[in-house]
Structure formats: structure tokens, C-alpha cells
Design an enzyme around this catalytic site. Structure first.
Site, PDB file in Angstrom:
ATOM      1  N   ASP A  85       0.835  -1.201   0.000  1.00  0.00           N
ATOM      2  CA  ASP A  85       0.000   0.000   0.000  1.00  0.00           C
ATOM      3  C   ASP A  85       0.867   1.248   0.000  1.00  0.00           C
ATOM      4  O   ASP A  85       0.525   2.259   0.626  1.00  0.00           O
ATOM      5  CB  ASP A  85      -0.923  -0.019   1.236  1.00  0.00           C
ATOM      6  N   LYS A 105       2.317   2.858  -6.330  1.00  0.00           N
ATOM      7  CA  LYS A 105       1.940   1.931  -7.409  1.00  0.00           C
ATOM      8  C   LYS A 105       3.132   1.475  -8.240  1.00  0.00           C
ATOM      9  O   LYS A 105       3.208   0.334  -8.658  1.00  0.00           O
ATOM     10  CB  LYS A 105       0.865   2.574  -8.265  1.00  0.00           C
ATOM     11  N   ASP A 141      -3.297  -3.048  -2.269  1.00  0.00           N
ATOM     12  CA  ASP A 141      -4.336  -2.021  -2.356  1.00  0.00           C
ATOM     13  C   ASP A 141      -4.187  -1.247  -3.674  1.00  0.00           C
ATOM     14  O   ASP A 141      -3.131  -1.256  -4.299  1.00  0.00           O
ATOM     15  CB  ASP A 141      -4.205  -1.048  -1.171  1.00  0.00           C
ATOM     16  N   ASN A 142      -5.248  -0.593  -4.101  1.00  0.00           N
ATOM     17  CA  ASN A 142      -5.221   0.356  -5.221  1.00  0.00           C
ATOM     18  C   ASN A 142      -4.874  -0.236  -6.576  1.00  0.00           C
ATOM     19  O   ASN A 142      -4.292   0.452  -7.428  1.00  0.00           O
ATOM     20  CB  ASN A 142      -4.235   1.500  -4.918  1.00  0.00           C
ATOM     21  N   GLU A 173     -11.260   4.423  -1.110  1.00  0.00           N
ATOM     22  CA  GLU A 173     -11.666   4.807   0.241  1.00  0.00           C
ATOM     23  C   GLU A 173     -12.495   6.096   0.256  1.00  0.00           C
ATOM     24  O   GLU A 173     -12.176   7.076  -0.401  1.00  0.00           O
ATOM     25  CB  GLU A 173     -10.440   4.984   1.148  1.00  0.00           C
TER      26      GLU A 173
HETATM   27  O1  LIG Z   1      -0.151   6.798  -3.136  1.00  0.00           O
HETATM   28  C1  LIG Z   1      -0.906   6.000  -2.531  1.00  0.00           C
HETATM   29  N1  LIG Z   1      -0.371   5.056  -1.708  1.00  0.00           N
HETATM   30  C2  LIG Z   1      -1.163   4.174  -1.046  1.00  0.00           C
HETATM   31  N2  LIG Z   1      -2.500   4.182  -1.114  1.00  0.00           N
HETATM   32  C3  LIG Z   1      -3.110   5.121  -1.906  1.00  0.00           C
HETATM   33  C4  LIG Z   1      -4.521   5.162  -1.971  1.00  0.00           C
HETATM   34  O2  LIG Z   1      -5.218   4.242  -1.234  1.00  0.00           O
HETATM   35  C5  LIG Z   1      -5.168   6.106  -2.765  1.00  0.00           C
HETATM   36  C6  LIG Z   1      -4.409   7.036  -3.505  1.00  0.00           C
HETATM   37  C7  LIG Z   1      -5.114   8.034  -4.348  1.00  0.00           C
HETATM   38  C8  LIG Z   1      -6.229   7.645  -5.097  1.00  0.00           C
HETATM   39  C9  LIG Z   1      -6.916   8.582  -5.865  1.00  0.00           C
HETATM   40  C10 LIG Z   1      -6.484   9.899  -5.877  1.00  0.00           C
HETATM   41  F1  LIG Z   1      -7.161  10.811  -6.607  1.00  0.00           F
HETATM   42  C11 LIG Z   1      -5.372  10.294  -5.134  1.00  0.00           C
HETATM   43  C12 LIG Z   1      -4.698   9.356  -4.364  1.00  0.00           C
HETATM   44  C13 LIG Z   1      -3.021   7.015  -3.441  1.00  0.00           C
HETATM   45  C14 LIG Z   1      -2.364   6.064  -2.646  1.00  0.00           C
HETATM   46 MG   LIG Z   2      -3.960   2.593  -0.563  1.00  0.00          MG
END
Ligand SMILES: O=c1[nH]cnc2c(O)cc(-c3ccc(F)cc3)cc12
Ligand SMILES: [Mg+2]
Length: 214
Positions: free
Chosen positions: A141, A144, A169-170, A199
Site C-alpha cells: 500500500d 503503485k 491495495d489500489n 476509500e
Molecule cells: O499513493 C498511494 N499510496 C497508497 N495508497 C493510496 C490510496 O489508497 C489512494 C491514492 C489516491 C487515489 C486517488 C487519488 F485521486 C489520489 C490518491 C493514493 C495512494
Molecule cells: Mg492505498
């Protein structure tokens, strides 16, 4: 100077949660993110899937890549058997400082080893620094673009055994297409996708569970 979002999240935990009560810390963070400020915690929908996988695996050795503010660290640590510790890696020192305080507020500091640094540098050090042979459970997590190089690093460093479970995740948003292709095509993994949402939003996202076959 203006506080940071993680610092405001910590204040919300200290104000609304009960010290030593992990569930109340989880709820306070989810409430903050739903009603005050979005933040990139795994959240309650994907968090429930995380809980079920951790409970099923009941791991003795656990690694989390990407602590952020410690939300998933608290979710995982609260489910571990007595005496089991989880290692969590965080690149950003300011995030690590907040996470340390949130984990401590939940009363889980004795079940967590929080290490600052990059996964690429730290994964090869796991055996020598923490006496790890292999990991039973790994939660990806962090970033990416690191998912694929890091899973290859786990293989190269001999940190996986038959049955090791990786949960990522993601995989849809922001998305890790190269990692997904790798684990879904490789004969060395059995992969399964758990659909959910980003989330605190209605945007599609999900978790990929991959079991190493040895
Ligand atoms: O960079 C991330 N690391 C880990 N988890 C993430 C996560 O759950 C969501 C996002 C994220 C998703 C959409 C957005 F518009 C901006 C950031 C980034 C990370
Ligand atoms: Mg995440």
C-alpha cells in the site's frame, strides 16, 4: 505555520478516540476522512476485506509497505496473535512521526516495528535486521510504481514461502497494471481480485490477493 493533514488527523484521533481502543481509533480516522478531509487510508470497506484476509491467514510474520498515518497498521496489528509483531515501512519521516503516535494511541506500539526508509533499500535487509526467514503476509500500500519491483525483490531475497499471501491495495485506482499482469500471468501465484471502492468514495477500486505457490 499551517498544520498538515496527517497532523489534523492525529488531533482528531486524540479528540474523538479512546486511548488503548484500536476500534475507536479506526472509527475516528474514518469519521475524519468522511466528514472533514479525504485521506489515503485503506478505509472501512477495503479495510474489512483486509481484516478478513489477515484473520484467515493468522500470520506470524507480517510486512506492510506504506504506513502513511498508521490506519491499516492498527487494523492489522489489532488482529495479530499475542507475541506477533508486524513490520511497517514508511518513506516519509513526517508521516512516520504521526503514524507512531496514532499506533501508540491505539495501544499497539508493542506489536509494531515502524521503519523509516524506502522499500527498495529495506526489503533486502529484512533477514539480517529483523531475523525474518519468510513473510506469511504482506500488505502492499505504498506507491503503485513500486509494487512490481518489490514483489520481484521478495522473490530474489527468498522472503516468500509456499502459501505466503500478498494483498495489494489500489490495483484499480490509482492502478497497478504491470503488477496485476505479473501476478495474474505468473504460474508461481494464485491471484484473486476483491472488488470494492476507493476509500470514502464511489470510485471503483479493489484489492488483489496473491498466494505464492513456491
Ligand atoms: O499513493 C498511494 N499510496 C497508497 N495508497 C493510496 C490510496 O489508497 C489512494 C491514492 C489516491 C487515489 C486517488 C487519488 F485521486 C489520489 C490518491 C493514493 C495512494
Ligand atoms: Mg492505498
Amino acid at each position: 505555520t499551517r498544520s498538515t493533514r496527517p497532523q489534523r488527523m492525529l488531533k482528531a484521533v486524540q479528540k474523538n478516540a479512546t486511548k488503548g481502543n484500536p476500534k475507536s481509533v479506526i472509527s475516528a480516522i474514518d469519521y475524519f476522512c468522511k466528514h472533514s478531509e479525504w485521506a489515503m487510508n485503506v478505509g472501512d470497506e477495503k479495510g474489512s476485506i483486509l481484516d478478513s484476509v489477515v484473520t484467515e491467514v493468522n500470520p506470524s510474520t507480517v510486512l506492510e509497505l506504506g504506513t502513511y498515518c498508521g490506519y491499516s497498521t492498527v487494523r492489522i496489528a489489532r488482529l495479530l496473535s499475542p507475541g506477533t509483531k508486524l513490520i511497517t515501512l514508511e518513506f516519509n519521516p513526517a508521516n512516520a512521526a504521526v503514524a507512531k503516535q496514532i499506533i501508540a494511541y491505539a495501544g499497539l506500539q508493542d506489536k509494531v516495528i515502524l521503519v523509516e526508509g524506502s522499500s527498495g533499500d529495506l526489503i533486502p535487509q529484512m533477514k539480517e535486521r529483523f531475523g525474518i526467514t519468510t513473510f506469511d503476509f504482506i500488505f502492499l500500500d505504498h506507491w503503485k510504481d513500486r509494487y512490481l519491483p518489490d514483489i520481484k525483490l521478495f522473490e530474489e531475497c527468498g522472503l516468500l514461502r509456499k502459501g505466503s499471501v500478498l494483498l495489494a491495495d489500489n490495483v484499480i485506482c490509482p492502478g497497478t497494471p504491470e503488477y496485476l499482469e505479473y501476478v495474474r500471468k505468473s504460474p508461481r501465484y494464485e491471484s484473486k481480485y476483491f472488488p470494492a471502492h476507493l476509500e470514502y468514495t464511489k470510485v471503483e477500486d479493489g484489492l488483489e490477493k496473491s498466494v505464492f505457490l513456491g
